[in-house]
Design an enzyme around this catalytic site. Structure first.
Site, short mmCIF file in Angstrom:
data_model
loop_
_atom_site.label_atom_id
_atom_site.label_comp_id
_atom_site.label_asym_id
_atom_site.label_seq_id
_atom_site.Cartn_x
_atom_site.Cartn_y
_atom_site.Cartn_z
N HIS A 112 7.65 -5.34 11.45
CA HIS A 112 6.85 -4.11 11.45
C HIS A 112 6.43 -3.77 12.89
CE1 HIS A 112 3.50 -1.32 10.49
NE2 HIS A 112 4.15 -1.11 9.36
N ASP A 171 0.30 -4.36 6.67
CA ASP A 171 -0.70 -3.65 7.46
C ASP A 171 -2.13 -4.11 7.19
OD1 ASP A 171 1.72 -2.42 7.72
OD2 ASP A 171 0.91 -0.39 7.69
N HIS A 220 0.85 -1.19 0.00
CA HIS A 220 0.00 0.00 0.00
C HIS A 220 0.89 1.24 0.00
CE1 HIS A 220 0.97 -0.63 4.23
NE2 HIS A 220 0.52 0.58 4.53
N HIS A 252 -7.18 -2.36 5.67
CA HIS A 252 -6.39 -1.27 6.21
C HIS A 252 -7.10 0.02 5.83
CE1 HIS A 252 -2.76 0.07 8.08
NE2 HIS A 252 -2.32 0.75 7.04
N ASP A 298 5.94 4.45 5.14
CA ASP A 298 6.92 3.48 5.64
C ASP A 298 6.98 2.24 4.76
OD1 ASP A 298 4.30 3.17 6.71
OD2 ASP A 298 5.03 1.73 8.18
N HIS A 299 6.13 2.16 3.75
CA HIS A 299 6.12 1.01 2.83
C HIS A 299 6.48 1.39 1.40
CE1 HIS A 299 4.13 -1.74 5.75
NE2 HIS A 299 3.73 -0.59 6.24
N HIS A 318 1.27 3.89 2.25
CA HIS A 318 1.74 4.62 3.41
C HIS A 318 3.26 4.73 3.32
CE1 HIS A 318 -2.08 3.92 6.05
NE2 HIS A 318 -2.10 5.09 5.42
#
EC number: 3.1.26.11
Length: 311
Positions: free
Chosen positions: A266, A208, A63, A141, A67-68, A65
């Site tokens: 994570h 997530d 996805h 999510h 941090d990914h 976000h």
């Protein structure tokens, strides 16, 4: 010699720490290199881990976000800087195509590498190859998110003692594998008589998400399950609110799905003792558990030995 291992580049969540970078995981699977969720700093983590850009054949984003995915610009530019000659395929939620375009062209650079965009719009098989099938499943999510599963085809393992007993040798073995049966000294020898099933290996990547059907579908009979365990059970309400799993839930999934090796990652920066995640997951799952650390390598479990067929 083929190599199947997970190179862990980062294990943090929204906020990196002194010891945990943003996400990043390279699955080395024979000739393939699947880079999952490259967060900020992934290019530098690859240097620390001894991973060249040329090792990457696919980029898989769960996805959008930060941090990914904030490591995408550096990784994409490094492909061209290092003169990677083979095409690299990028899989990501189709709903985030605009974000991927921004990441891919975040700054000026001389693009020479071939990056093939393959947005994921619906769950199912998204790629096939000598590695088998790459499958995407929808997760739960706050933004659209997909998990990934690599499924190797089932094959058969030849049993040398059975081949010798029935006089099958030399080029005849290859003919038997190709045709399914051969005649040896007036006797019909079937492939099933001299071989045993060898289940293809499975790898699952679950980031997530709350608990949902997609989590269990991805984890089903996985030899290695890489799964987020952002929270501990004491904060289960937070996990549900923000669309995450606890270590206990990760352990439950592994137990119910017949996972062989469970890799937890994570981790929220709020926790100082990573051993708590292992202990909590172990209450539900009795198999091998790895609490992932940055710049570590985790081997995919070796194949289970084939059972001998009856006389």
């Amino acid at each position: 010699m083929s190599v199947r291992e997970l190179v862990v580049l980062g294990t943090g969540s929204q906020v990196p720490t002194r010891t945990r970078n943003h996400n990043g995981y390279l699955l080395r699977w024979d000739g393939e290199g699947l880079l999952f969720d490259p967060g900020e700093g992934t290019q530098r983590q690859m240097l620390f881990a001894g991973v060249a850009a040329s090792a990457i054949t696919r980029i898989c984003l769960s996805h959008f976000h930060g941090d990914h995915c904030l490591g995408v610009p550096g990784v994409v530019q490094r492909l061209s800087l290092d003169g990677v000659r083979h095409p690299v395929v990028a899989h990501f939620p189709a709903s985030g195509a605009e974000f991927f375009a921004r990441l891919r062209h975040a700054s000026v650079f001389h693009e020479t590498a071939e990056l093939v965009e393959a947005p994921v719009a619906e769950p199912g098989v998204i790629a096939t190859g000598v590695f088998g099938r790459l499958v995407a499943r929808r997760l739960e999510h706050p933004v659209e998110s997909f998990g990934y599963q690599l499924v190797e085809p089932d094959t058969r393992r030849m049993l040398p003692e059975r081949l010798a007993a029935l006089g099958v040798q030399g080029p005849v073995v290859g003919r038997l594998q190709r045709d399914g049966a051969v005649d040896v000294d007036g006797r019909r020898v079937e492939l099933d008589e001299v071989s045993a099933p060898r289940r293809g290996q499975r790898f699952a990547f679950v980031m997530d998400t709350r608990l949902c059907d997609g989590v269990f579908e991805l984890a089903d009979r996985a030899d290695m399950l890489v799964v987020e365990s952002t929270f501990l059970s004491a904060d289960a309400a937070l996990a549900t609110r923000y669309g995450h799993l606890t270590a206990a839930q990760a352990g439950r999934v592994a137990a119910e799905c017949g996972v062989r090796k469970l890799v937890l990652t994570h981790f929220s920066q709020r926790y100082g003792d990573a051993g708590l995640f292992r202990a909590e997951a172990a209450e539900a799952f009795g198999g091998e558990i790895v609490v992932a650390e940055d710049i570590s390598r985790i081997a995919v479990p070796t194949r289970r030995a084939a059972r001998l067929v009856a006389e």
